[in-house]
Design a protein around this motif. Structure first.
Motif, PDB file in Angstrom:
ATOM      1  N   ASN A  28     -44.849  33.460 -14.651  1.00  0.00           N
ATOM      2  CA  ASN A  28     -46.124  33.652 -15.155  1.00  0.00           C
ATOM      3  C   ASN A  28     -46.507  34.858 -14.375  1.00  0.00           C
ATOM      4  O   ASN A  28     -48.154  35.042 -15.068  1.00  0.00           O
ATOM      5  CB  ASN A  28     -46.912  32.799 -13.791  1.00  0.00           C
ATOM      6  N   TYR A  29     -46.550  35.479 -13.046  1.00  0.00           N
ATOM      7  CA  TYR A  29     -46.497  36.476 -12.471  1.00  0.00           C
ATOM      8  C   TYR A  29     -46.233  37.335 -13.892  1.00  0.00           C
ATOM      9  O   TYR A  29     -47.602  38.430 -13.919  1.00  0.00           O
ATOM     10  CB  TYR A  29     -45.974  36.700 -11.414  1.00  0.00           C
ATOM     11  N   HIS A  30     -45.197  37.626 -14.498  1.00  0.00           N
ATOM     12  CA  HIS A  30     -45.523  38.592 -15.241  1.00  0.00           C
ATOM     13  C   HIS A  30     -46.340  39.052 -16.507  1.00  0.00           C
ATOM     14  O   HIS A  30     -47.311  40.060 -16.733  1.00  0.00           O
ATOM     15  CB  HIS A  30     -44.010  38.698 -16.203  1.00  0.00           C
ATOM     16  N   ASN A  31     -46.552  37.702 -17.251  1.00  0.00           N
ATOM     17  CA  ASN A  31     -47.320  37.407 -17.712  1.00  0.00           C
ATOM     18  C   ASN A  31     -49.274  37.653 -17.962  1.00  0.00           C
ATOM     19  O   ASN A  31     -49.526  38.762 -18.518  1.00  0.00           O
ATOM     20  CB  ASN A  31     -47.598  36.184 -18.360  1.00  0.00           C
ATOM     21  N   GLU A  32     -49.425  37.992 -16.469  1.00  0.00           N
ATOM     22  CA  GLU A  32     -50.372  37.466 -15.672  1.00  0.00           C
ATOM     23  C   GLU A  32     -50.753  39.557 -14.739  1.00  0.00           C
ATOM     24  O   GLU A  32     -51.411  40.652 -15.334  1.00  0.00           O
ATOM     25  CB  GLU A  32     -51.354  37.548 -14.804  1.00  0.00           C
ATOM     26  N   MET A  33     -49.675  40.162 -15.126  1.00  0.00           N
ATOM     27  CA  MET A  33     -49.598  41.367 -13.886  1.00  0.00           C
ATOM     28  C   MET A  33     -48.354  42.685 -14.492  1.00  0.00           C
ATOM     29  O   MET A  33     -47.013  42.788 -13.903  1.00  0.00           O
ATOM     30  CB  MET A  33     -49.681  41.486 -12.576  1.00  0.00           C
ATOM     31  N   PRO A  34     -48.083  42.397 -16.007  1.00  0.00           N
ATOM     32  CA  PRO A  34     -46.780  43.275 -16.079  1.00  0.00           C
ATOM     33  C   PRO A  34     -46.501  44.463 -15.835  1.00  0.00           C
ATOM     34  O   PRO A  34     -45.133  44.290 -16.241  1.00  0.00           O
ATOM     35  CB  PRO A  34     -47.798  43.549 -17.382  1.00  0.00           C
ATOM     36  N   GLN A  35     -47.688  45.111 -14.958  1.00  0.00           N
ATOM     37  CA  GLN A  35     -47.009  46.173 -14.255  1.00  0.00           C
ATOM     38  C   GLN A  35     -46.001  46.166 -13.168  1.00  0.00           C
ATOM     39  O   GLN A  35     -44.841  47.118 -12.600  1.00  0.00           O
ATOM     40  CB  GLN A  35     -47.837  47.115 -13.318  1.00  0.00           C
ATOM     41  N   MET A  36     -46.070  44.852 -12.544  1.00  0.00           N
ATOM     42  CA  MET A  36     -45.110  44.162 -11.878  1.00  0.00           C
ATOM     43  C   MET A  36     -43.359  44.039 -12.207  1.00  0.00           C
ATOM     44  O   MET A  36     -43.349  43.384 -13.335  1.00  0.00           O
ATOM     45  CB  MET A  36     -45.829  43.171 -11.433  1.00  0.00           C
ATOM     46  N   VAL A  37     -42.204  45.016 -11.954  1.00  0.00           N
ATOM     47  CA  VAL A  37     -41.226  44.611 -12.236  1.00  0.00           C
ATOM     48  C   VAL A  37     -40.304  44.914 -11.133  1.00  0.00           C
ATOM     49  O   VAL A  37     -40.379  45.410 -10.247  1.00  0.00           O
ATOM     50  CB  VAL A  37     -40.579  46.390 -12.497  1.00  0.00           C
ATOM     51  N   LEU A  38     -39.755  43.180 -11.079  1.00  0.00           N
ATOM     52  CA  LEU A  38     -38.823  43.144  -9.721  1.00  0.00           C
ATOM     53  C   LEU A  38     -37.177  43.307  -9.987  1.00  0.00           C
ATOM     54  O   LEU A  38     -36.632  42.748 -11.351  1.00  0.00           O
ATOM     55  CB  LEU A  38     -39.040  41.428  -9.813  1.00  0.00           C
ATOM     56  N   ASN A  39     -36.884  43.577  -9.579  1.00  0.00           N
ATOM     57  CA  ASN A  39     -35.359  43.971  -9.713  1.00  0.00           C
ATOM     58  C   ASN A  39     -34.717  43.388  -8.983  1.00  0.00           C
ATOM     59  O   ASN A  39     -33.539  43.693  -8.568  1.00  0.00           O
ATOM     60  CB  ASN A  39     -34.947  45.746  -9.176  1.00  0.00           C
ATOM     61  N   THR A  40     -35.618  43.010  -7.627  1.00  0.00           N
ATOM     62  CA  THR A  40     -34.664  42.535  -6.176  1.00  0.00           C
ATOM     63  C   THR A  40     -35.020  41.250  -6.154  1.00  0.00           C
ATOM     64  O   THR A  40     -36.130  41.393  -5.415  1.00  0.00           O
ATOM     65  CB  THR A  40     -34.227  43.877  -5.068  1.00  0.00           C
ATOM     66  N   LEU A  41     -34.630  40.416  -5.814  1.00  0.00           N
ATOM     67  CA  LEU A  41     -35.066  39.198  -5.068  1.00  0.00           C
ATOM     68  C   LEU A  41     -34.475  38.528  -3.933  1.00  0.00           C
ATOM     69  O   LEU A  41     -33.218  38.249  -3.817  1.00  0.00           O
ATOM     70  CB  LEU A  41     -35.525  37.415  -5.966  1.00  0.00           C
TER      71      LEU A  41
END
Length: 512
Positions: free
Chosen positions: A406-419
């Motif tokens: 949901n977050y990626h769809n609304e804010m595609p600039q966010m690239v999460l490599n590590t959690l």
């Protein structure tokens, strides 16, 4: 040698850990938080028990470390959010026990507020204005709803049901405070009436864009005077104390910092840079994303302040799933395991056959609730209790993926490599690897051979920086890099994981 003490007042436990300058836990103590339930839906904590409990865990942790209070440089506080109390500012006497974030006494008021004509008009106008101006502020307003977690409905309940509180409010004799405010007030002998910005931002009374309380006009509309509110200060309490020449001590040890518990956890995982994130899987499931120095707004997330430490300001987005604790209890009651860590040994023995088994639960509601409706999809005569328990744990990974998607769809600039992960459930290797596989993200967990509590570690990190035990965040990250354990996505199972996730998503939509 200077040591740092960290005290974490959580929903379930009250913890204290003593850290050495090389980040070792040299002393520790954990006590249960006694939740009072005088009526159905009410949840309270005796303020005297909390105050005495904080002193007790500190003294026991010092004894465990074989240290005296003069060996401790400072204390870092981490506190649960939206648990609050009110008291008379002249006498210091409180009007009621702490009302916790999970208290449901204001449920009727919440429904009335959400159905009110005024609220509907405000939301309608904000939606129209958002189509024109598309500002973050309007996006917050148009998607805002009242909930039981917020403090305002409970203050309105007090106005209706506590005559002494109502009278003293009119006479401007009331002070309000969240858990951190009360502890700081007591530790300063009534001289300090402040709250840390991370705790303030979670109350529903805070304007994220002005970094201050909501306008007085809003409080007046509801019959509340904003003079009851504490001053909002930096997470670096020591700086505030020095500037105002105030002492604030527990057992003769100065409190140097104060953070909300999930902010402390975010800080303790080393999520210092933009678009780094952590998920705490314990009583609830809290996914927090560092958004950098400017606030972000995303539907389905709570926009918060992670921390403000001198010039270092972190805004965050948080998604919450309140079903986590009840699901663990469900898995235990089925008979799959007594402790999530036990599944590690079972999995190594290849005793699971969960390729087709799914556990499906409705969406988590924006309030504390225990859902009793759930479904197992794909049960056969060969399905075991362990299979069912593991499918419940796998559903955590699917819920995390759905939140991130949901977050990626609304804010595609966010690239999460590590959690980063922490909390009791994260001690299970299988769930960590499953999260990595399902989200295609490297999952990082502290090896924790030194019994470190991550929320305590975050509070200690900040207190140590504030009081000069450590000099910068690079030192803290060097420690984290030495102690982290990584779970790398298994690309060989990518299509199988995607297929299973799509099945889970489809079944959830069909059933609920």
């Amino acid at each position: 040698m200077d040591y740092i003490a960290a005290i974490d007042v959580g929903t379930t436990n009250l913890k204290c850990q003593i850290f050495s300058p090389d980040f070792r836990v040299v002393g520790s103590c954990i006590q249960k938080v006694n939740i009072l339930k005088p009526f159905q839906g009410w949840e309270e904590i005796n303020p005297n028990e909390i105050q005495n409990g904080v002193k007790q865990v500190l003294q026991i942790a010092l004894k465990d470390a074989d240290l005296k209070s003069n060996n401790i440089k400072s204390i870092g506080l981490s506190t649960q959010r939206n648990t609050f109390i009110t008291w008379n500012k002249k006498t210091g006497e409180h009007y009621h026990n702490f009302i916790t974030w999970g208290d449901l006494r204001s449920n009727i008021i919440v429904k009335e507020l959400n159905k009110s004509i005024t609220f509907k008009i405000v939301k309608y106008i904000s939606k129209i204005l958002y189509l024109i101006f598309a500002t973050k502020q309007l996006k917050v307003v148009k998607s805002f709803t009242f909930s039981n977690i917020q403090i305002l409905p409970k203050l309105l309940w007090l106005l209706q049901n506590n005559r002494k509180f109502r009278q003293d409010m009119k006479n401007n004799e009331v002070q309000f405070g969240t858990l951190d405010t009360w502890l700081l007030y007591q530790a300063s002998n009534g001289k300090l009436h402040v709250t840390d910005v991370s705790c303030a931002s979670a109350t529903g009374l805070f304007d994220l864009f002005t970094m201050s309380w909501m306008p007085n006009l809003m409080f007046q509309y509801f019959g509340i005077t904003n003079t009851i509110l504490p001053s909002i200060c930096d997470s670096n309490i020591l700086k505030y104390l020095t500037d105002n020449n105030i002492t604030c001590k527990i057992s003769n040890i100065t409190i140097a910092s104060s953070l909300a518990d999930q902010s402390a956890s975010l800080y303790g995982t080393g999520s210092f840079s933009k678009y780094t994130a952590k998920v705490t899987i314990g009583t609830g499931m809290f996914l927090d994303i560092n958004c950098g120095s400017l606030p972000e707004v995303c539907l389905g997330y709570f926009p918060l302040v992670g921390w403000a430490f001198n010039e270092d300001i972190c805004f965050s987005l948080e998604a919450v799933d309140y079903n986590c604790g009840s699901l663990i209890q469900l898995a235990k009651s089925i008979g799959g395991f007594n402790n999530p860590k036990e599944l590690n040994m079972l999995k190594q023995g290849n005793e699971f056959s969960t390729n087709n088994l799914l556990f499906v639960l409705p969406e988590s509601e924006p309030s504390k609730s225990v859902r009793k409706d759930y479904s197992f999809i794909g049960v056969t005569t060969c399905t075991t209790k362990s299979d069912m328990a593991v499918s419940i744990l796998e559903s955590f990974a699917f819920r995390i993926k759905k939140i991130l998607d949901n977050y990626h769809n609304e804010m595609p600039q966010m690239v999460l490599n590590t959690l980063w992960v922490d909390g009791g459930v994260s001690r299970n290797d299988y769930i960590c690897q499953t999260i990595a596989n399902v989200t295609s993200t490297t999952v990082v967990r502290m090896k924790n051979s030194n019994r470190t509590e991550v929320s305590c570690l975050g509070a200690a990190f900040m207190a140590g920086l504030s009081s000069g035990v450590w000099t910068n965040k690079r030192e803290l990250m060097n420690f984290r890099n030495r102690t982290d354990q990584q779970f790398v996505p298994n690309n060989n199972d990518y299509f199988a994981n995607e297929y299973k996730y799509i099945r889970w998503l489809y079944n959830q939509k069909c059933l609920y």
